[in-house]
Design a protein around this motif. Sequence first.
Motif, short mmCIF file in Angstrom:
data_model
loop_
_atom_site.label_atom_id
_atom_site.label_comp_id
_atom_site.label_asym_id
_atom_site.label_seq_id
_atom_site.Cartn_x
_atom_site.Cartn_y
_atom_site.Cartn_z
N LEU A 94 0.81 -1.22 0.00
CA LEU A 94 0.00 0.00 0.00
C LEU A 94 0.85 1.27 0.00
O LEU A 94 0.31 2.38 -0.12
CB LEU A 94 -0.91 0.02 1.23
CG LEU A 94 -2.04 -1.00 1.28
CD1 LEU A 94 -2.72 -0.98 2.65
CD2 LEU A 94 -3.06 -0.72 0.18
N TYR A 96 3.01 1.91 2.60
CA TYR A 96 3.18 2.27 4.01
C TYR A 96 4.32 1.49 4.67
O TYR A 96 4.67 0.39 4.24
CB TYR A 96 1.89 1.96 4.79
CG TYR A 96 0.86 3.05 4.73
CD1 TYR A 96 0.81 4.05 5.70
CD2 TYR A 96 -0.08 3.08 3.71
CE1 TYR A 96 -0.15 5.04 5.65
CE2 TYR A 96 -1.05 4.07 3.65
CZ TYR A 96 -1.07 5.06 4.63
OH TYR A 96 -2.02 6.05 4.58
N PHE A 113 3.49 6.94 5.06
CA PHE A 113 3.17 6.68 3.67
C PHE A 113 4.19 7.41 2.80
O PHE A 113 4.52 8.57 3.03
CB PHE A 113 1.77 7.19 3.33
CG PHE A 113 1.39 6.99 1.89
CD1 PHE A 113 0.94 5.76 1.43
CD2 PHE A 113 1.51 8.03 0.97
CE1 PHE A 113 0.59 5.57 0.10
CE2 PHE A 113 1.17 7.86 -0.36
CZ PHE A 113 0.72 6.63 -0.80
N SER A 115 5.58 8.42 -1.25
CA SER A 115 5.22 8.55 -2.66
C SER A 115 6.19 9.54 -3.31
O SER A 115 6.66 10.48 -2.67
CB SER A 115 3.79 9.08 -2.80
OG SER A 115 3.49 9.39 -4.15
N ALA A 121 1.08 11.91 -1.29
CA ALA A 121 1.50 11.63 0.08
C ALA A 121 0.68 12.43 1.08
O ALA A 121 0.22 11.91 2.11
CB ALA A 121 2.99 11.94 0.24
N GLU A 124 -3.04 11.33 2.09
CA GLU A 124 -3.27 10.19 2.96
C GLU A 124 -3.61 10.66 4.38
O GLU A 124 -2.98 11.57 4.91
CB GLU A 124 -2.04 9.28 3.00
CG GLU A 124 -1.84 8.47 1.74
CD GLU A 124 -2.93 7.44 1.52
OE1 GLU A 124 -3.12 6.56 2.39
OE2 GLU A 124 -3.59 7.50 0.47
N ASP A 125 -4.60 10.03 4.97
CA ASP A 125 -5.07 10.42 6.31
C ASP A 125 -4.21 9.74 7.37
O ASP A 125 -4.35 8.54 7.61
CB ASP A 125 -6.53 10.04 6.48
CG ASP A 125 -7.14 10.59 7.77
OD1 ASP A 125 -6.37 11.06 8.63
OD2 ASP A 125 -8.37 10.54 7.91
N LEU A 126 -3.32 10.50 8.00
CA LEU A 126 -2.45 9.97 9.05
C LEU A 126 -2.85 10.49 10.42
O LEU A 126 -2.02 10.58 11.33
CB LEU A 126 -0.99 10.34 8.76
CG LEU A 126 -0.15 9.39 7.89
CD1 LEU A 126 -0.01 8.03 8.52
CD2 LEU A 126 -0.70 9.26 6.50
N HIS A 155 4.73 11.13 4.34
CA HIS A 155 3.74 11.70 5.25
C HIS A 155 3.61 10.74 6.42
O HIS A 155 3.25 9.57 6.22
CB HIS A 155 2.41 11.86 4.52
CG HIS A 155 1.36 12.58 5.30
ND1 HIS A 155 0.04 12.63 4.90
CD2 HIS A 155 1.41 13.29 6.46
CE1 HIS A 155 -0.66 13.34 5.77
NE2 HIS A 155 0.15 13.74 6.73
N PHE A 178 -6.38 5.91 9.00
CA PHE A 178 -5.95 4.74 8.22
C PHE A 178 -7.00 3.64 8.31
O PHE A 178 -7.36 3.02 7.29
CB PHE A 178 -4.60 4.25 8.75
CG PHE A 178 -4.10 2.99 8.08
CD1 PHE A 178 -3.32 3.06 6.95
CD2 PHE A 178 -4.41 1.74 8.60
CE1 PHE A 178 -2.86 1.90 6.32
CE2 PHE A 178 -3.96 0.58 7.99
CZ PHE A 178 -3.18 0.66 6.84
N ASN A 181 -9.98 4.45 6.10
CA ASN A 181 -9.71 4.42 4.66
C ASN A 181 -9.52 3.01 4.12
O ASN A 181 -9.93 2.72 2.99
CB ASN A 181 -8.46 5.25 4.34
CG ASN A 181 -8.75 6.73 4.35
OD1 ASN A 181 -9.89 7.16 4.23
ND2 ASN A 181 -7.71 7.54 4.48
N TYR A 182 -8.89 2.13 4.91
CA TYR A 182 -8.49 0.83 4.37
C TYR A 182 -9.30 -0.34 4.92
O TYR A 182 -9.29 -1.43 4.33
CB TYR A 182 -6.99 0.61 4.58
CG TYR A 182 -6.17 1.55 3.75
CD1 TYR A 182 -5.95 1.31 2.39
CD2 TYR A 182 -5.63 2.71 4.29
CE1 TYR A 182 -5.22 2.19 1.61
CE2 TYR A 182 -4.89 3.60 3.51
CZ TYR A 182 -4.68 3.33 2.17
OH TYR A 182 -3.97 4.21 1.40
#
Length: 291
Positions: A94, A96, A113, A115, A121, A124-126, A155, A178, A181-182
Amino acid sequence: MQKIPSVVTPITLSLLSASALANPDVTTREYKLLLNPNLFTSATESTKANEYFTSFTSVVESAIARDVSGSLTLDKTRTVKFYDTAGSCLLDDLGYIFRDRIENSQSEVTLKFRSPDPYIADFEDLSASSNQAETKLEADIGSKTSNPFNIVYGHSTTSPNTRTINDFEDINVHFPGFDSNYNISDSTALSLVGNLSIYERVYDGGLIDLGSIDAEVSLTFWYTSIPSGSQKPVVVEVSFKYEDASADYTKAVVNRAKQSFDAMLGLTSWNSTSSVTKTQFVYQYNPSFCN
């Protein structure tokens, strides 16, 4: 330049918010270069670190016509562990990494994460559940044979941890964004990547005068067991980083940073011929882990 309408409606505010989200602030920039680990041993670690720093100081000062100050002293000793799903490496797939650093019996976990695109980057929700967590968007700049100026954007959020890491619940509890989202099941098992615990020793104390900002110089040693005597590290990395909370870097600062990195690349007798990053080293340590 974007014009702000004289009448601000909820829709307008939404559009302006979306526009702001599309401009990620890279608050940290870090240059990283691997050194030849065969030049170091546990017993000579400090001496060789400062021998390298002397050479580093000479070439960087010559390149940017500004001072490099300080000396490298041991600042951190900690254990570093990476976790992922055995047989599939779901996190790595993914984009990560999930890392646990333990220092003085205190654990902190990082979800990161990566990229080549800073926008991807940053989106992405961190977000974290702890109010003590710290989040940043950083540029990691390294060198590869095919690209001597290779940039990856990371990120990440780091949070204090008291959990024993066993499964994805230990990620989902810390990082609800995270989880949302996943939607990876809490019961999905996590394993120590490569069954490898890293013994990390970090030397800090060097400073590069870039102008309006100083860059902090570090030398990081990785061992696969508690180091002693003539034992050699498996990875040695020199890095320098500079930060600005508003990402308002000047032309002079970024140019001097690039010139400093170019000078480091010129220390060929010290540099590793490998372009494998520290994270790649962990994932490649046991090639069967992800398969």
